[in-house]
Design an enzyme around this catalytic site. Structure first.
Site, PDB file in Angstrom:
ATOM      1  N   GLY A 201       0.901  -1.019  -0.086  1.00 13.74           N
ATOM      2  CA  GLY A 201       0.028   0.449  -0.189  1.00 13.74           C
ATOM      3  C   GLY A 201       0.849   1.617  -0.084  1.00 13.74           C
ATOM      4  O   GLY A 201       2.030   1.004  -0.828  1.00 13.74           O
ATOM      5  N   ASN A 202       0.181   2.407   0.154  1.00 15.23           N
ATOM      6  CA  ASN A 202       0.561   3.935   0.265  1.00 15.23           C
ATOM      7  C   ASN A 202       0.336   4.180   1.775  1.00 15.23           C
ATOM      8  O   ASN A 202      -0.071   4.565   2.663  1.00 15.23           O
ATOM      9  CB  ASN A 202       0.457   4.700  -0.912  1.00 15.23           C
ATOM     10  N   ARG A 203       1.164   5.531   1.673  1.00 14.96           N
ATOM     11  CA  ARG A 203       0.360   6.455   3.362  1.00 14.96           C
ATOM     12  C   ARG A 203       0.086   7.376   3.090  1.00 14.96           C
ATOM     13  O   ARG A 203       0.043   8.311   3.530  1.00 14.96           O
ATOM     14  CB  ARG A 203       2.414   6.787   3.418  1.00 14.96           C
ATOM     15  N   SER A 204      -0.724   7.557   1.922  1.00 16.19           N
ATOM     16  CA  SER A 204      -1.969   8.662   1.278  1.00 16.19           C
ATOM     17  C   SER A 204      -3.274   7.865   2.649  1.00 16.19           C
ATOM     18  O   SER A 204      -3.822   7.357   3.097  1.00 16.19           O
ATOM     19  CB  SER A 204      -2.278   8.363   0.054  1.00 16.19           C
TER      20      SER A 204
END
Ligand code: CTP
Length: 396
Positions: A201-204
């Site tokens: 995933g990503n940190r958004s």
């Protein structure tokens, strides 16, 4: 904008802190006028710290500067949260026996009240009549919601949630330049499963996308907001926003495709995982069977934005985002111009992200480009005010 937040003496006064914070985060200058009773429920230092201004209570303080009317005269918006049954009655009948009363009477600013009281008090004919009188005069009431009250009782009377109050109040004063527009916003970051318990995933956090959705709704749009894995507390409850939850890029692609068919404006603020694991393990991957290394093979996800651009309806506007780690301004703009052209978007909003910038922070700093790469606007500050600057360009 100068916002006066009146706080009257009910247990919901503790939630007034959230209301004050909401206006501050939206970039407004907030002045709290609390009744004596309110300060028995919530501390003055709390309200002062959050509003970043002195809290006013006393009619006989600041007499030299005629404070009993000055605050009201200079306000652009007055919000009373919570408004108790007693405060509602006093406002309805023009009482001016405390600073909140004089402030309201001396003001021509729009007035928004968030009632909070027990169900019996809300249903009492006296309160009903006061509410009718206030509505007739153009006062906006937000809530009350129905739910658990302070004691064992539940029913109508709970103060509306702070973010709902802030959004409703800003909608009263703000421009309605998106009235009748159907807007699709995507926000958050997709997660691509590795096995039942793990993901790529990503940190958004979803904050900028949600701020855009809220700003559009406050300006009259009918907003469809598709969210992927927002940070806690970021999901909005504003009127005018229909919320849809997704998890993966594939789910986002399907949901966005459906919703875009109905939208005049598409804002693709979500951070989509560019790759997903080729295979998803049916059970949890175990160290014992895996050994010292684990190789994940990732395959490319579809470019959702590109797909939306290709399927764009006549008259539909598509806005993309670009999150880049490039810190040199010219190099950043070069990347962004190439991306705008590659994606075929009408507008591209560029922001830099890094270990400590962009993701998850309350503030943002953006450059907005036209599809052909011209700089249309630049904005920095709270994500809510950045959202409004972006919408200002789109409204033109
Ligand atoms: N986007 C998308 N689908 C993807 C990847 C990105 O719809 N699979 C969208 C994002 O929502 C954003 C825009 O494309 O509006 C740009 O995203 P970004 O990650 O900056 O660009 P990429 O196309 O992924 O290019 P790169 O990561 O190589 O910079």
């Amino acid at each position: 904008m100068k916002v006066v937040v009146g706080v009257s003496g009910g247990i919901a006064a503790y939630k007034a802190v959230g209301v004050v914070r909401g206006f501050v985060l939206a970039g407004h200058d907030v002045h709290v006028v609390a009744t004596e009773a309110a300060l028995r429920f919530v501390g003055r230092p709390t309200l002062e710290a959050i509003s970043r201004n002195p809290v006013h209570t006393e009619l006989f303080e600041g007499v030299a500067e005629v404070r009993h009317v000055a605050l009201g005269q200079s306000a652009d918006l007055i919000v009373v949260a919570p408004a108790t049954a007693n405060t509602l009655a006093k406002i309805a009948h023009g009482f001016a026996d405390d600073l909140l009363g004089t402030t309201i009477l001396a003001s021509e600013a729009p007035l928004v009240l968030a009632p909070a009281m027990h169900t019996e008090m809300w249903n009492d004919p006296a309160t009903r009549a006061n509410v009718a009188l206030l509505r007739e005069r153009g006062v906006t009431l937000v809530g009350p919601a129905s739910g658990r009250l302070t004691g064992r009782d539940s029913g109508p009377g709970r103060m509306a949630e702070p973010e709902e109050i802030v959004a409703a109040a800003l909608a009263v004063v703000g421009p309605r330049d998106f009235a009748g527009r159907r807007v699709l916003v995507t926000a958050g970051g997709t997660r691509e499963p590795i096995d039942p318990v793990r993901f790529v995933g990503n940190r958004s956090s979803g904050r900028q996308g949600v701020a855009l959705a809220r700003a559009a709704a406050a300006r009259g749009a009918q907003v469809h907001l598709i969210v992927a894995n927002l940070d806690d507390g970021v999901a909005p409850a504003d009127a005018g926003i229909t919320l849809e939850h997704v998890d993966t890029a594939a789910e986002l692609e399907a949901a966005a495709g459906r919703a875009a068919a109905e939208a005049d404006l598409v804002i693709m603020a979500a951070a989509v995982a560019d790759y997903r694991p080729d295979e998803v393990a049916a059970g949890k991957i175990k160290k014992e069977t895996q050994g010292d290394t684990l190789e994940l093979r990732l395959v490319k996800n579809p470019d959702i934005l590109r797909g939306l651009v290709d399927a764009r309806r006549e008259g539909q506007t598509v806005v993309g985002f670009a999150a880049e780690t490039e810190t040199d301004r010219e190099a950043l703009l070069e990347l962004a111009r190439a991306k705008a052209a590659r994606k075929g978007v009408d507008y591209l909003v560029v922001n830099t992200v890094g270990w400590s910038t962009g993701f998850g922070t309350p503030d943002n700093s953006i450059v907005m480009l036209s599809g052909s790469g011209d700089i249309l606007t630049e904005a920095s500050g709270p994500k809510a005010s950045v959202a409004d600057r972006i919408l200002d360009v789109l409204a033109r």
